[in-house]
Design a protein around this motif. Structure first.
Motif, PDB file in Angstrom:
ATOM      1  N   PRO A 395       0.707  -1.397  -0.104  1.00 18.93           N
ATOM      2  CA  PRO A 395       0.075  -0.002   0.052  1.00 18.93           C
ATOM      3  C   PRO A 395       0.754   1.149   0.180  1.00 18.93           C
ATOM      4  CG  PRO A 395      -0.956  -1.522   1.453  1.00 18.93           C
ATOM      5  CD  PRO A 395       0.495  -2.153   1.181  1.00 18.93           C
ATOM      6  N   ARG A 396       2.130   1.268   0.507  1.00 16.19           N
ATOM      7  CA  ARG A 396       2.801   2.404   0.748  1.00 16.19           C
ATOM      8  C   ARG A 396       3.510   2.818  -0.776  1.00 16.19           C
ATOM      9  NH1 ARG A 396       4.936   4.581   5.259  1.00 16.19           N
ATOM     10  NH2 ARG A 396       4.149   3.436   7.420  1.00 16.19           N
ATOM     11  N   ILE A 397       3.608   1.715  -1.405  1.00 12.08           N
ATOM     12  CA  ILE A 397       4.172   1.841  -2.694  1.00 12.08           C
ATOM     13  C   ILE A 397       3.333   2.484  -3.558  1.00 12.08           C
ATOM     14  CG2 ILE A 397       5.177   0.775  -4.815  1.00 12.08           C
ATOM     15  CD1 ILE A 397       7.099   0.949  -2.136  1.00 12.08           C
ATOM     16  N   LEU A 398       2.192   2.003  -3.529  1.00  7.35           N
ATOM     17  CA  LEU A 398       0.872   2.242  -4.428  1.00  7.35           C
ATOM     18  C   LEU A 398       0.737   3.679  -4.018  1.00  7.35           C
ATOM     19  CD1 LEU A 398      -1.263  -0.835  -4.659  1.00  7.35           C
ATOM     20  CD2 LEU A 398       0.325  -0.081  -6.482  1.00  7.35           C
ATOM     21  N   LEU A 399       0.842   4.207  -2.813  1.00 15.08           N
ATOM     22  CA  LEU A 399       0.503   5.519  -2.392  1.00 15.08           C
ATOM     23  C   LEU A 399       1.597   6.608  -3.036  1.00 15.08           C
ATOM     24  CD1 LEU A 399      -0.896   7.950  -0.904  1.00 15.08           C
ATOM     25  CD2 LEU A 399       0.314   7.213   1.293  1.00 15.08           C
ATOM     26  N   VAL A 400       2.741   6.054  -2.981  1.00 14.98           N
ATOM     27  CA  VAL A 400       3.832   6.670  -3.649  1.00 14.98           C
ATOM     28  C   VAL A 400       3.734   7.011  -5.061  1.00 14.98           C
ATOM     29  CG1 VAL A 400       6.444   6.602  -4.297  1.00 14.98           C
ATOM     30  CG2 VAL A 400       5.562   6.252  -1.920  1.00 14.98           C
ATOM     31  N   ARG A 401       3.230   5.840  -5.804  1.00 16.73           N
ATOM     32  CA  ARG A 401       2.884   5.938  -7.373  1.00 16.73           C
ATOM     33  C   ARG A 401       1.689   7.015  -7.356  1.00 16.73           C
ATOM     34  NH1 ARG A 401       6.728   3.323  -7.369  1.00 16.73           N
ATOM     35  NH2 ARG A 401       7.158   1.111  -8.225  1.00 16.73           N
ATOM     36  N   THR A 402       0.928   7.097  -6.634  1.00 13.66           N
ATOM     37  CA  THR A 402      -0.085   8.182  -6.667  1.00 13.66           C
ATOM     38  C   THR A 402       0.171   9.441  -6.479  1.00 13.66           C
ATOM     39  OG1 THR A 402      -1.758   6.316  -5.888  1.00 13.66           O
ATOM     40  CG2 THR A 402      -2.404   8.590  -6.236  1.00 13.66           C
ATOM     41  N   TYR A 403       1.365   9.762  -5.553  1.00 10.63           N
ATOM     42  CA  TYR A 403       1.703  10.995  -5.159  1.00 10.63           C
ATOM     43  C   TYR A 403       2.416  11.462  -6.733  1.00 10.63           C
ATOM     44  CZ  TYR A 403       0.754  11.124  -0.314  1.00 10.63           C
ATOM     45  OH  TYR A 403       0.181  10.979   0.979  1.00 10.63           O
ATOM     46  N   MET A 404       3.363  10.499  -7.079  1.00  9.32           N
ATOM     47  CA  MET A 404       4.172  11.036  -8.270  1.00  9.32           C
ATOM     48  C   MET A 404       3.607  11.084  -9.379  1.00  9.32           C
ATOM     49  SD  MET A 404       7.107   8.092  -8.072  1.00  9.32           S
ATOM     50  CE  MET A 404       8.605   8.190  -6.723  1.00  9.32           C
TER      51      MET A 404
END
Length: 734
Positions: A395-404
Motif C-alpha cells: 500500500p505504501r508503494i501504491l500511495l507513492v505511485r499516486t503522489y508521483m
C-alpha cells in the motif's frame, strides 16, 4: 664499528621504543579524554600530529646527547662503563617495558568497554520481546532448493508477526544478512531485536530435515532448539509447530502465559505452496524475465489450488509491476487486476494489500477512460490504509505511485522514510526512495539510495536504469551507456532497455551502433511500441524526412501503446515537421482524422492519449491560428492541468514556452538561459527542435543564448566522441 652497533651503544633504539610507547599511550588517553571534556576536534588532531612530527627530532637528539645521573650530557662526554650509568640504562628498559604493559592493558580495557557498551546499549535499546528470523540455510545438495528454505523462513516470519506485542524484524532486512559471516550480536544490534531465530533446511526428494534454534543475542544462549524430520506433505504442520514453539518460548517469559494463535499461508496443498514460493523468488528483482516467470508459476499455483488467496494477491501485484515495466498494456493489466482482486476481497474484505491494489487499479481505469480526477480522490483512501496498516509495504508503494502521478514527490519522501526506518535493508524501499529523489532533481541523494539498493540486491535492472539517467543529467554519456549495459546483463529479456539505449545512440547520430541494439529489440519484441519508436528516431538520425513521416504515421494509424514516448513522439514529430515545412495545418488535419476529437479541449471525456495530443498541439496552434485563439486554447489547456492539482508552470520548459507565446520575452529568456547553463546537453539532445519554433525566434537570436548554445554544440561533439570511443573499446575487448 657497524652503524647498528653504534645505534645500540648510543641508546637510539631505546629512545625510539620509549618514544613510541609513551607517545602512543598519551595519544590514546588524550584523544579519548579531550572530546569528553568538550575540546574541539582540532585538538585531538594536534596531539596526533605533534606525536608524529616529534619522532625524528627525538631520535636525532638521542644520537648526540645522553641521559646520565648528573643530567643530560653530550655523547662524547659520557662514561658508559660507570655503575650509575648502567643502572640508569636498566631503569630506562624497565620503564619502557612497564609502559608497553600499561598500554596493552589500557587498550584491552578500552576496547572491551567499547564493545560491551555497544552491545549493552543495543540490548537495552531493543525490545526484549523482539525477534529476527534469519534465512534458513539451504543444506540440500541441490542449490535450486533455496527457494524452499527461503519460503519456510518467510512463512515463519509471517506467522510470528501475528503474535500480539511481539516485535518481528522485517523480512527484507533479515534477508540482507543471508550468506554473511556476521555474529548474532551484530545482527541483532543492526535489526534492533533481542532474539534471533535461525536454522537450516535439508531436502532430499520428499524428505525434509529442519533444524531451528532461538538464540538470545545478549549472551548467545539458546532459548530453544529442535530438529524436525518430516515429509514435504507435512511441511505446513511443521511450520505451525515451529512458530508455536518459538512464540511459546518468547511469550511465556516475556508476553504472558496465553499462547497466541497464528496462521500460515492459506493453502493445504504442498505442490501449490511449492510453486508459490518459486514465484515469489522469481519476481524479487522485478525484471522482465522474473515477472513473466512469476506470472506463469502463480497461474500454475492457482490451477492446483484455485482458492489460494495469497497467490491471487501476489498475481495481482505482479500485474501492477508488469504494467509499470511495460510487459502489459495498461488497460489489459487493469482488467486482470480488478478481476483477481475482487475475488480476494470477497473472501477477505479487510485485506489491506488487496484493498490498496483495488483503489489504485480503479484510479488507473478511470484515467484510461479520460477521468483524471480519480487519481486525486484515491489519495485519501490509500493514506488511510497505510495509516491503519503501517507494516504493509505494497500500500505504501501504491500511495507513492499516486503522489508521483500528481507530481507531489515531496509527500512521497516521508512515506518511504517511515518504511525504511522499520525495514532499513529493503532494496525495494531504497529503490523507490532513489527514484523519488531523482524526480525531485536531487541527484546525490538519488544515487546514494540506488547504489545502496543495488548493494543489497545487485540483480535488479531498474536500479541501473535510474543510475544511467542520473549520469545523463550530469552530462556523463559513458556512464549512461555503461549502466544500461549493466541493466541488460541482469535482464536480457527487457527489450525496452535495449531500445532506450539505441534511441540515445541515434540522438547522438551514432546510427551504426544504435542499429546493433535495434536488431535486439526487433528480435525480442518486433511489434512493440519501442520497435515503432526506433523506426522513427533512426529515420530522424539519418535526416530522412520521408521515412520519418512514414514511421510516425504508421505508429498513429496502428494506435500503438504510449510507452517511452512512442505514440506521443510520433505526434510530436509530425507537428514539428509541419511547423518547419509550413505544412502544420495539413499535419494537424491528418492527425485529427486518425484520432477524432483528439484536439477538442472542451470535450466531456478526454483520454490519456488525447490529453497528450492537446499538450503537443499548442505549438501547432500557435504557428497556424490567430494569436488570440492560440492563447485562448493555451489558457484552456493550463486550466485543465491545474484542475488535476498540478501546476504546469512548475515545469521550466512549459513555463518558458508559455511566457514566449504570451510575448513575455524577458521571462522566457531568463528560463531558457537557466536551462542551458544548468543542464547538460546529454539531457537535451533534441534542443534543435525548439530553435525554429516561431515563439522562440527572438530568444534564440539573443547573443547570450547563442553563446550558450555554442557551448552545448561543443559538448555534444565531445559527448559523441566519448561514447563512440567507449563502444569501440568494448568491441575490442570482446
Amino acid at each position: 664499528m657497524s652503524l647498528v652497533v653504534e645505534l645500540r651503544r648510543r641508546n637510539v633504539f631505546r629512545v625510539a621504543a620509549a618514544y613510541l610507547v609513551v607517545g602512543w599511550l598519551l595519544t590514546e588517553v588524550l584523544t579519548t579524554i579531550l572530546p569528553t571534556l568538550g575540546a574541539p576536534e582540532w585538538m585531538s588532531r594536534a596531539v596526533i600530529l605533534i606525536f608524529a612530527f616529534g619522532f625524528i627530532p627525538a631520535v636525532v637528539f638521542s644520537w648526540f646527547f645522553e641521559l646520565t645521573p648528573e643530567g643530560i650530557k653530550r655523547e662524547e662526554d659520557v662514561r658508559r662503563d660507570e655503575p650509575g650509568q648502567q643502572r640508569l640504562v636498566r631503569k630506562f628498559d624497565y620503564a619502557t617495558l612497564a609502559g608497553v604493559v600499561v598500554l596493552i592493558v589500557i587498550i584491552a580495557l578500552f576496547s572491551a568497554r567499547q564493545t560491551d557498551e555497544g552491545v549493552e546499549s543495543a540490548s537495552i535499546a531493543a525490545n526484549n520481546a523482539s525477534v529476527a528470523v534469519l534465512p534458513f540455510a539451504n543444506m540440500s545438495n541441490d542449490p535450486d532448493n533455496e527457494y524452499f528454505s527461503d519460503g519456510l523462513t518467510e512463512t515463519l516470519l509471517h506467522m510470528l508477526a501475528q503474535i500480539p506485542d511481539l516485535q518481528v524484524a522485517a523480512r527484507t532486512s533479515s534477508f540482507a544478512f543471508k550468506g554473511q559471516n556476521v555474529n548474532v550480536r551484530e545482527i541483532a544490534a543492526a535489526l534492533g531485536v533481542a532474539h534471533i531465530l535461525e536454522g537450516s533446511v535439508q531436502r532430499a526428494g520428499e524428505e525434509v530435515r529442519i533444524t531451528a534454534q532461538l538464540i538470545r543475542a545478549s549472551d548467545g544462549f539458546h532459548v530453544w532448539s529442535e530438529v524436525y524430520d518430516r515429509t514435504v506433505d507435512d511441511i505446513f504442520n511443521t511450520q505451525d509447530e515451529i512458530a508455536r514453539k518459538v512464540g511459546y518460548a518468547l511469550t511465556q517469559s516475556l508476553l504472558g502465559p496465553d499462547e497466541a494463535p497464528v496462521a500460515g499461508v492459506d493453502t493445504a496443498d504442498p505442490d501449490a505452496y511449492d510453486l508459490y514460493l518459486q514465484a515469489r523468488k522469481a519476481r524479487a528483482t522485478y525484471s522482465y524475465g522474473g515477472l513473466k516467470a512469476a506470472e506463469d508459476l502463480l497461474k500454475g499455483t492457482l490451477l492446483i489450488d484455485p482458492d489460494f488467496l495469497d497467490a491471487k494477491t501476489e498475481l495481482a501485484s505482479s500485474y501492477v509491476h508488469q504494467y509499470e515495466t511495460g510487459l502489459m498494456e495498461g488497460q489489459e493489466a487493469v482488467n486482470e487486476i480488478l478481476a483477481i482482486i475482487s475475488e480476494v476481497l470477497e473472501a477477505r474484505p479487510d485485506d489491506p494489500v488487496a484493498r490498496a491494489t483495488e483503489v489504485y487499479a480503479n484510479a488507473l481505469d478511470d484515467i484510461f477512460a479520460g477521468d483524471f480526477q480519480t487519481i486525486g480522490r484515491a489519495i485519501p483512501e490509500l493514506e488511510a490504509i497505510v495509516a491503519n496498516h503501517p507494516d504493509e509495504l505494497q500500500p505504501r508503494i501504491l500511495l507513492v505511485r499516486t503522489y508521483m502521478s500528481l507530481q507531489q514527490n515531496d509527500k512521497a519522501i516521508p512515506v518511504l522514510e517511515a518504511a525504511l526506518g522499520a525495514d532499513p535493508y529493503n532494496p525495494q524501499i531504497l529503490y523507490e526512495l532513489g527514484t523519488t529523489y531523482y524526480r525531485m532533481d536531487q541527484w546525490d541523494k538519488a544515487r546514494a539510495a540506488l547504489e545502496k539498493s543495488l548493494e543489497i540486491e545487485p540483480r535488479q535492472p531498474n536500479g541501473y536504469n535510474y543510475l544511467a539517467r542520473i549520469s545523463r543529467h550530469e552530462g556523463d554519456g559513458v556512464g549512461f551507456v555503461d549502466n544500461f549495459f549493466k541493466a541488460l546483463a541482469v535482464d536480457p529479456e527487457d527489450h525496452e532497455l535495449a531500445g532506450v539505449l539505441a534511441e540515445f545512440l541515434y540522438e547522438l547520430r551514432l546510427v551504426e551502433q544504435g542499429d546493433d541494439l535495434r536488431r535486439r529489440v526487433q528480435t525480442l519484441a518486433p511489434t512493440s511500441a519501442m520497435a515503432y519508436r526506433l523506426d522513427l528516431v533512426r529515420a530522424m538520425a539519418l535526416e530522412d524526412d520521408a521515412a520519418a513521416t512514414a514511421a510516425a504515421r504508421r505508429a498513429i494509424v496502428d494506435n500503438i501503446e504510449e510507452r517511452r514516448n512512442s505514440w506521443s513522439g510520433a505526434v510530436q514529430y509530425l507537428l514539428m515537421h509541419g511547423i518547419k515545412t509550413n505544412t502544420v495545418e495539413d499535419q494537424m488535419a491528418w492527425i485529427d482524422a486518425q484520432i477524432p476529437g483528439g484536439f477538442d479541449l472542451e470535450g466531456d471525456a478526454v483520454s490519456h492519449k488525447h490529453r497528450m495530443a492537446q499538450e503537443l498541439a499548442i505549438n501547432g496552434w500557435y504557428a497556424s491560428l490567430p494569436r488570440e485563439e492560440a492563447l485562448r486554447r493555451l489558457d484552456l489547456l493550463l486550466d485543465s492541468v491545474r484542475a488535476l492539482g498540478v501546476e504546469p508552470m512548475d515545469n521550466r520548459r512549459m513555463a518558458a514556452n508559455v511566457h514566449a507565446m504570451r510575448g513575455e520575452i524577458d521571462e522566457a529568456l531568463e528560463i531558457v538561459l537557466q536551462l542551458i547553463q544548468s543542464e547538460s546537453v546529454a539531457s537535451n539532445l533534441g534542443w534543435q527542435e525548439t530553435a525554429f519554433l516561431p515563439q522562440f525566434t527572438e530568444i534564440m537570436n539573443d547573443p547570450r543564448v547563442q553563446a550558450a548554445l555554442e557551448r552545448w554544440m561543443a559538448e555534444e561533439e565531445q559527448l559523441r566522441a566519448d561514447v563512440r570511443g567507449y563502444l569501440e573499446d568494448l568491441q575490442s575487448a570482446s
